[in-house]
Each structure stands twice: as C-alpha cells, then as structure tokens.
Design a protein around this motif. Structure first.
Motif, PDB file in Angstrom:
ATOM      1  N   ALA A  90       0.840  -1.196   0.000  1.00 13.43           N
ATOM      2  CA  ALA A  90       0.000   0.000   0.000  1.00 13.43           C
ATOM      3  C   ALA A  90       0.879   1.251   0.000  1.00 13.43           C
ATOM      4  O   ALA A  90       1.873   1.320   0.721  1.00 13.43           O
ATOM      5  N   ALA A  91       0.516   2.238  -0.790  1.00 14.01           N
ATOM      6  CA  ALA A  91       1.327   3.445  -0.931  1.00 14.01           C
ATOM      7  C   ALA A  91       1.505   4.170   0.404  1.00 14.01           C
ATOM      8  O   ALA A  91       2.566   4.737   0.661  1.00 14.01           O
ATOM      9  N   LEU A  92       0.491   4.159   1.266  1.00  6.42           N
ATOM     10  CA  LEU A  92       0.604   4.857   2.546  1.00  6.42           C
ATOM     11  C   LEU A  92       1.691   4.275   3.436  1.00  6.42           C
ATOM     12  O   LEU A  92       2.260   4.976   4.260  1.00  6.42           O
ATOM     13  N   ARG A  93       1.984   2.987   3.282  1.00  5.58           N
ATOM     14  CA  ARG A  93       3.015   2.363   4.113  1.00  5.58           C
ATOM     15  C   ARG A  93       4.403   2.874   3.754  1.00  5.58           C
ATOM     16  O   ARG A  93       5.344   2.724   4.505  1.00  5.58           O
ATOM     17  N   ASP A  94       4.553   3.470   2.585  1.00  4.94           N
ATOM     18  CA  ASP A  94       5.777   4.122   2.138  1.00  4.94           C
ATOM     19  C   ASP A  94       7.014   3.230   2.237  1.00  4.94           C
ATOM     20  O   ASP A  94       8.048   3.623   2.767  1.00  4.94           O
ATOM     21  N   ASN A 133      -6.598   9.732  13.817  1.00  9.26           N
ATOM     22  CA  ASN A 133      -6.736   8.857  12.654  1.00  9.26           C
ATOM     23  C   ASN A 133      -6.031   7.517  12.807  1.00  9.26           C
ATOM     24  O   ASN A 133      -6.156   6.662  11.931  1.00  9.26           O
ATOM     25  N   CYS A 134      -5.293   7.318  13.884  1.00 12.92           N
ATOM     26  CA  CYS A 134      -4.560   6.063  14.087  1.00 12.92           C
ATOM     27  C   CYS A 134      -5.548   4.929  14.366  1.00 12.92           C
ATOM     28  O   CYS A 134      -6.334   5.008  15.308  1.00 12.92           O
ATOM     29  N   PRO A 135      -5.515   3.858  13.571  1.00 11.98           N
ATOM     30  CA  PRO A 135      -6.466   2.759  13.786  1.00 11.98           C
ATOM     31  C   PRO A 135      -6.242   2.003  15.095  1.00 11.98           C
ATOM     32  O   PRO A 135      -7.160   1.357  15.587  1.00 11.98           O
ATOM     33  N   VAL A 136      -5.037   2.068  15.667  1.00 15.12           N
ATOM     34  CA  VAL A 136      -4.797   1.374  16.942  1.00 15.12           C
ATOM     35  C   VAL A 136      -4.679   2.353  18.104  1.00 15.12           C
ATOM     36  O   VAL A 136      -4.375   1.965  19.223  1.00 15.12           O
ATOM     37  N   ARG A 137      -4.934   3.640  17.832  1.00 17.89           N
ATOM     38  CA  ARG A 137      -5.022   4.685  18.857  1.00 17.89           C
ATOM     39  C   ARG A 137      -3.760   4.868  19.689  1.00 17.89           C
ATOM     40  O   ARG A 137      -3.824   5.018  20.902  1.00 17.89           O
ATOM     41  N   GLY A 167       0.882   3.914   8.006  1.00 21.02           N
ATOM     42  CA  GLY A 167       1.296   5.160   7.374  1.00 21.02           C
ATOM     43  C   GLY A 167       0.267   6.270   7.405  1.00 21.02           C
ATOM     44  O   GLY A 167       0.511   7.363   6.893  1.00 21.02           O
ATOM     45  N   ILE A 168      -0.894   6.039   8.009  1.00 21.15           N
ATOM     46  CA  ILE A 168      -1.936   7.066   8.037  1.00 21.15           C
ATOM     47  C   ILE A 168      -1.458   8.308   8.781  1.00 21.15           C
ATOM     48  O   ILE A 168      -1.724   9.437   8.361  1.00 21.15           O
ATOM     49  N   CYS A 169      -0.713   8.122   9.875  1.00 17.72           N
ATOM     50  CA  CYS A 169      -0.253   9.275  10.666  1.00 17.72           C
ATOM     51  C   CYS A 169       0.584  10.227   9.824  1.00 17.72           C
ATOM     52  O   CYS A 169       0.366  11.439   9.841  1.00 17.72           O
ATOM     53  N   SER A 170       1.529   9.690   9.073  1.00 20.80           N
ATOM     54  CA  SER A 170       2.375  10.542   8.232  1.00 20.80           C
ATOM     55  C   SER A 170       1.566  11.196   7.120  1.00 20.80           C
ATOM     56  O   SER A 170       1.814  12.334   6.738  1.00 20.80           O
ATOM     57  N   TYR A 171       0.565  10.476   6.612  1.00 23.77           N
ATOM     58  CA  TYR A 171      -0.260  10.995   5.524  1.00 23.77           C
ATOM     59  C   TYR A 171      -1.094  12.186   5.965  1.00 23.77           C
ATOM     60  O   TYR A 171      -1.224  13.165   5.231  1.00 23.77           O
ATOM     61  N   VAL A 172      -1.667  12.127   7.165  1.00 23.08           N
ATOM     62  CA  VAL A 172      -2.557  13.206   7.608  1.00 23.08           C
ATOM     63  C   VAL A 172      -1.824  14.355   8.288  1.00 23.08           C
ATOM     64  O   VAL A 172      -2.407  15.404   8.523  1.00 23.08           O
ATOM     65  N   LEU A 179       6.747  10.679  10.968  1.00 23.93           N
ATOM     66  CA  LEU A 179       6.213   9.839  12.043  1.00 23.93           C
ATOM     67  C   LEU A 179       6.468   8.357  11.788  1.00 23.93           C
ATOM     68  O   LEU A 179       6.992   7.652  12.653  1.00 23.93           O
ATOM     69  N   LEU A 180       6.091   7.883  10.610  1.00 21.13           N
ATOM     70  CA  LEU A 180       6.273   6.464  10.301  1.00 21.13           C
ATOM     71  C   LEU A 180       7.749   6.088  10.287  1.00 21.13           C
ATOM     72  O   LEU A 180       8.131   5.032  10.796  1.00 21.13           O
ATOM     73  N   ASP A 181       8.589   6.943   9.744  1.00 25.81           N
ATOM     74  CA  ASP A 181      10.033   6.664   9.712  1.00 25.81           C
ATOM     75  C   ASP A 181      10.599   6.522  11.120  1.00 25.81           C
ATOM     76  O   ASP A 181      11.422   5.644  11.381  1.00 25.81           O
ATOM     77  N   SER A 182      10.177   7.386  12.044  1.00 22.14           N
ATOM     78  CA  SER A 182      10.706   7.310  13.409  1.00 22.14           C
ATOM     79  C   SER A 182      10.242   6.037  14.105  1.00 22.14           C
ATOM     80  O   SER A 182      11.001   5.407  14.840  1.00 22.14           O
ATOM     81  N   ILE A 183       9.006   5.633  13.851  1.00 30.20           N
ATOM     82  CA  ILE A 183       8.489   4.393  14.446  1.00 30.20           C
ATOM     83  C   ILE A 183       9.276   3.199  13.913  1.00 30.20           C
ATOM     84  O   ILE A 183       9.690   2.321  14.671  1.00 30.20           O
TER      85      ILE A 183
END
Length: 200
Positions: A90-94, A133-137, A167-172, A179-183
């Motif tokens: 998925a593109a959002l996962r980058d 927007n995080c699905p796992v909060r 990747g939703i956090c970085s997208y929004v 954000l995703l890179d740091s995680i």
C-alpha cells in the motif's frame, strides 16, 4: 491484518503478533494466486503474479513476471516510464523500492506514483490528527519525540509495539513530520538490541 481479522472473525490479534497466533492466515489476491499455482503444479514458483498500480494515471495491471527479473524491466514491458516513486504494498506504508529491485516472492503489489517531494518537516502543531486517525489509537507524535530523545522505554509505554505501520499518521500530518520513519527506526533498534541480547 489486525483490523481485518477482527472485523471478519472477531478474533483479537495482540500487537507485535502474527495472524497465525489467532488461527488466521491473511493473503492478498496475488499471493493466493501464486500459492494456488504452486500447489496445483507441485513445482517451485518460477513466475509470480504482480499487481502494478500506476497511481499517476489511475490504472492497474496484473501480470506474471519471472522471479529474478529487475523491476525496471517489468515496468518497461508495461510501458510505464519514470520518473516516479515506487512503493511496495500500500502506498501509505511508504516502503520505497528501487527500479533495480528484483522480482521475488516478497512484495507482490507495487505502486508507481508521482515523484515524492523531499520532506522538510515543520514543527509539530499538536493538532492531534495522527492520534485521531490512528487505527490502533497510539500517539505517533509522542513516539517521534521519544525517538528524538532516544528514549525507547518511553516509546514502548506510548504503544510502539502496537503500531501496524499503516502510514496514516504521516499521511494526515499537516507538518509533514517523519512519524512512520521514526516508528520504524525505533522498532529496528529494538530488534537489533534483542538480537544482540539473545546472542544472534
């Protein structure tokens, strides 16, 4: 997979666990086709089905490619010319891929999108969109703060292991924070530390 398994079966998959832990196997269509062909013929998979999405023109292609073929040759055969940013899954996962990547049994979905602009993040404005927007909060911005201070214990308390790397956090994020890179970086560090601790 966590949300998909819960929605379809009501089974709760704990963070950092794989679907078989709750008696489930999650396959995308391309992987299911590849496994079915392998079981049907009884031979090793010498070709794999790949979905290539050209998100610049909103077109998708599903083709079979020989294992070991450079991705650039597959794209050329489809008439897809760069420049573009290639992402696996998925593109959002980058998950960035190089055109020199080799077709294998790993990533069976490729997104060929517009060239990604360089990320020059602004300061976090504490809008809370990443949390909302995080699905796992979990709290991605707070995990970024912990990553910048090299505080893996704090990141664990904030839910690092629960992150599904969607990747939703970085997208929004309006500040375009990594954000995703740091995680991912914190998770890599944790895996490396546990590998060293176990002697492997």
């Amino acid at each position: 997979p966590t949300m998909l398994i819960y929605a379809l079966s009501g089974r709760r998959l704990q963070p950092a666990r794989l679907p078989p832990a709750v008696g489930a196997i999650v396959l995308d269509a391309a992987a299911a086709i590849a496994i079915g062909r392998s079981l049907e013929t009884g031979q090793a998979m010498l070709t794999v089905p790949i979905e290539i999405r050209d998100s610049r023109r909103a077109k998708s292609f599903v083709i079979s490619a020989a294992v070991g073929t450079p991705l650039r040759d597959v794209l050329a055969a489809l008439g897809l010319r760069g420049p573009f940013t290639l992402r696996g899954g998925a593109a959002l996962r980058d998950i960035r891929l190089s055109p020199d990547a080799i077709v294998g049994s790993g990533e069976l979905t490729i997104d060929a999108g517009p060239v990604a602009p360089p990320i020059n993040p602004d300061l976090c404005i504490r809008c809370g969109w990443c949390v909302e927007n995080c699905p796992v909060r979990i709290h991605p911005a707070a995990i970024l703060d912990a990553a910048q201070e090299s505080d893996s214990a704090e990141a664990d308390q904030l839910g690092l292991s629960a992150c599904i790397e969607c990747g939703i956090c970085s997208y929004v994020c309006p500040s375009r924070l990594p954000l995703l890179d740091s995680i991912r970086e914190l998770k890599r560090g944790a895996r490396n530390q546990s590998s060293v601790a176990s002697g492997g």
